[in-house]
Design an enzyme around this catalytic site. Sequence first.
Site, PDB file in Angstrom:
ATOM      1  N   GLN A  12       0.824  -1.211   0.000  1.00 36.91           N
ATOM      2  CA  GLN A  12       0.000   0.000   0.000  1.00 36.91           C
ATOM      3  C   GLN A  12       0.856   1.258   0.000  1.00 36.91           C
ATOM      4  O   GLN A  12       1.878   1.321   0.673  1.00 36.91           O
ATOM      5  CB  GLN A  12      -0.918   0.006   1.229  1.00 36.91           C
ATOM      6  CG  GLN A  12      -2.176  -0.814   1.032  1.00 36.91           C
ATOM      7  CD  GLN A  12      -3.116  -0.740   2.222  1.00 36.91           C
ATOM      8  OE1 GLN A  12      -3.179  -1.669   3.020  1.00 36.91           O
ATOM      9  NE2 GLN A  12      -3.843   0.345   2.338  1.00 36.91           N
ATOM     10  N   SER A  93       4.938  -5.885   2.919  1.00 38.57           N
ATOM     11  CA  SER A  93       3.599  -5.956   3.518  1.00 38.57           C
ATOM     12  C   SER A  93       2.639  -6.712   2.596  1.00 38.57           C
ATOM     13  O   SER A  93       2.840  -7.878   2.317  1.00 38.57           O
ATOM     14  CB  SER A  93       3.103  -4.551   3.856  1.00 38.57           C
ATOM     15  OG  SER A  93       1.907  -4.582   4.584  1.00 38.57           O
ATOM     16  N   LEU A  94       1.606  -6.039   2.096  1.00 39.42           N
ATOM     17  CA  LEU A  94       0.678  -6.657   1.152  1.00 39.42           C
ATOM     18  C   LEU A  94       1.423  -7.338   0.006  1.00 39.42           C
ATOM     19  O   LEU A  94       0.996  -8.386  -0.502  1.00 39.42           O
ATOM     20  CB  LEU A  94      -0.252  -5.584   0.588  1.00 39.42           C
ATOM     21  CG  LEU A  94      -0.950  -5.933  -0.729  1.00 39.42           C
ATOM     22  CD1 LEU A  94      -2.073  -6.899  -0.475  1.00 39.42           C
ATOM     23  CD2 LEU A  94      -1.423  -4.694  -1.444  1.00 39.42           C
ATOM     24  N   ARG A 118      -8.492  -9.598   3.824  1.00 41.05           N
ATOM     25  CA  ARG A 118      -7.481  -9.029   4.720  1.00 41.05           C
ATOM     26  C   ARG A 118      -7.744  -7.544   4.950  1.00 41.05           C
ATOM     27  O   ARG A 118      -7.698  -7.054   6.083  1.00 41.05           O
ATOM     28  CB  ARG A 118      -6.093  -9.242   4.110  1.00 41.05           C
ATOM     29  CG  ARG A 118      -4.911  -8.690   4.900  1.00 41.05           C
ATOM     30  CD  ARG A 118      -3.626  -9.008   4.118  1.00 41.05           C
ATOM     31  NE  ARG A 118      -2.400  -8.619   4.819  1.00 41.05           N
ATOM     32  CZ  ARG A 118      -1.766  -7.471   4.669  1.00 41.05           C
ATOM     33  NH1 ARG A 118      -2.273  -6.537   3.856  1.00 41.05           N
ATOM     34  NH2 ARG A 118      -0.637  -7.230   5.312  1.00 41.05           N
ATOM     35  N   HIS A 203       0.518  -4.050  11.247  1.00 36.97           N
ATOM     36  CA  HIS A 203       1.745  -4.676  11.740  1.00 36.97           C
ATOM     37  C   HIS A 203       2.015  -4.373  13.211  1.00 36.97           C
ATOM     38  O   HIS A 203       3.160  -4.153  13.611  1.00 36.97           O
ATOM     39  CB  HIS A 203       2.932  -4.268  10.855  1.00 36.97           C
ATOM     40  CG  HIS A 203       2.702  -4.524   9.398  1.00 36.97           C
ATOM     41  ND1 HIS A 203       2.564  -5.793   8.889  1.00 36.97           N
ATOM     42  CD2 HIS A 203       2.528  -3.664   8.349  1.00 36.97           C
ATOM     43  CE1 HIS A 203       2.333  -5.713   7.580  1.00 36.97           C
ATOM     44  NE2 HIS A 203       2.297  -4.426   7.240  1.00 36.97           N
ATOM     45  N   GLN A 252       2.416 -11.814  10.029  1.00 36.98           N
ATOM     46  CA  GLN A 252       2.689 -10.550   9.345  1.00 36.98           C
ATOM     47  C   GLN A 252       1.779  -9.419   9.820  1.00 36.98           C
ATOM     48  O   GLN A 252       2.193  -8.268   9.909  1.00 36.98           O
ATOM     49  CB  GLN A 252       2.532 -10.762   7.835  1.00 36.98           C
ATOM     50  CG  GLN A 252       3.010  -9.616   6.979  1.00 36.98           C
ATOM     51  CD  GLN A 252       2.182  -9.472   5.723  1.00 36.98           C
ATOM     52  OE1 GLN A 252       0.967  -9.315   5.788  1.00 36.98           O
ATOM     53  NE2 GLN A 252       2.843  -9.526   4.585  1.00 36.98           N
TER      54      GLN A 252
END
Length: 311
Positions: A12, A93-94, A118, A203, A252
């Site tokens: 993102q 991340s993503l 998610r 996170h 994660q």
Amino acid sequence: MSSNVVFFFPGQGSQSKGMLADLIAVEAVVADTFAQASDVLAYDMVALVTEDADGKLDQTEYTQPALLTASTALHRLWTARGGANPAQVAGHSLGEYSALVAAGALDFSDAVQLVAFRGQAMSKAVPAGVGKMAAIIGLDDDKVVALCEQVSEDDSKVWAANFNCPGQLVVAGHAAATERLMDAAKEAGAKRALPLAVSAPSHTPLMQDAADAMAEKLSGITIDTPTCPVWSNARATTLTSAADIRDALVEQLVSPVRWTEIVQQLSGQGVNQAIEMGPGKVLAGLVRRIDKNISVASVQTSDLMNKVLGA
């Protein structure tokens, strides 16, 4: 292009209205990837990324599948044009989901459903206004971590969330604690302390409800052994088995992104070439600040991809 090349997949913040529009219009494999995502999600993914008439592209539950689709479309186009397979993959991340699709561990349709879920789970885990994220620029990581502990209270906490590169650490947590941390960072000499336009404190332990929901969702998803090592954000180690992947994707959500460590380890292995397989150049910028020995190429347009393929 060396056979030791690594593919990096963005998360993102790399989305933008109009991303890949030119490729969607002329490349069948790209258009087909967006159509596949549209079928899975029951909304028009092309309209979302090219028009974004109602401003949904920056909403987490839409941003995540849009970026996954864009990155997968570029990877499929790369393969269709004869591009070599990566030696390793890593996603921020993503982007870890995009990396898993590229490595054959996740089916793309399953991954699209997963990241949409998610995004929804993350939004539900912490009500709007309760959480906050901020970027701290110009302080050592250890100093920011210490400040997080210093300003946190029993019912108002903030944590290090993204170790992006030396001198750039994203923190997240309760809004009040994050604001205290920003003030403390400025007093400690940070060049900048910037609030991010993200309400979900990603996170961090505040995402535990989302992690529990993802664990249940993932239990019904087939995960295959990846064709190459996939780096885990939470562990800063490579994942090579389906069981490890399943566990790491849950971890994660509540653990920091250890991007600096991942890039440093890749450099230590002698990796010096990478491709940012997605829109934007955010990861190229971070990698340059971590280790200038790794050159990161962009392939987000047809001309850029042909240039890299011909190198």
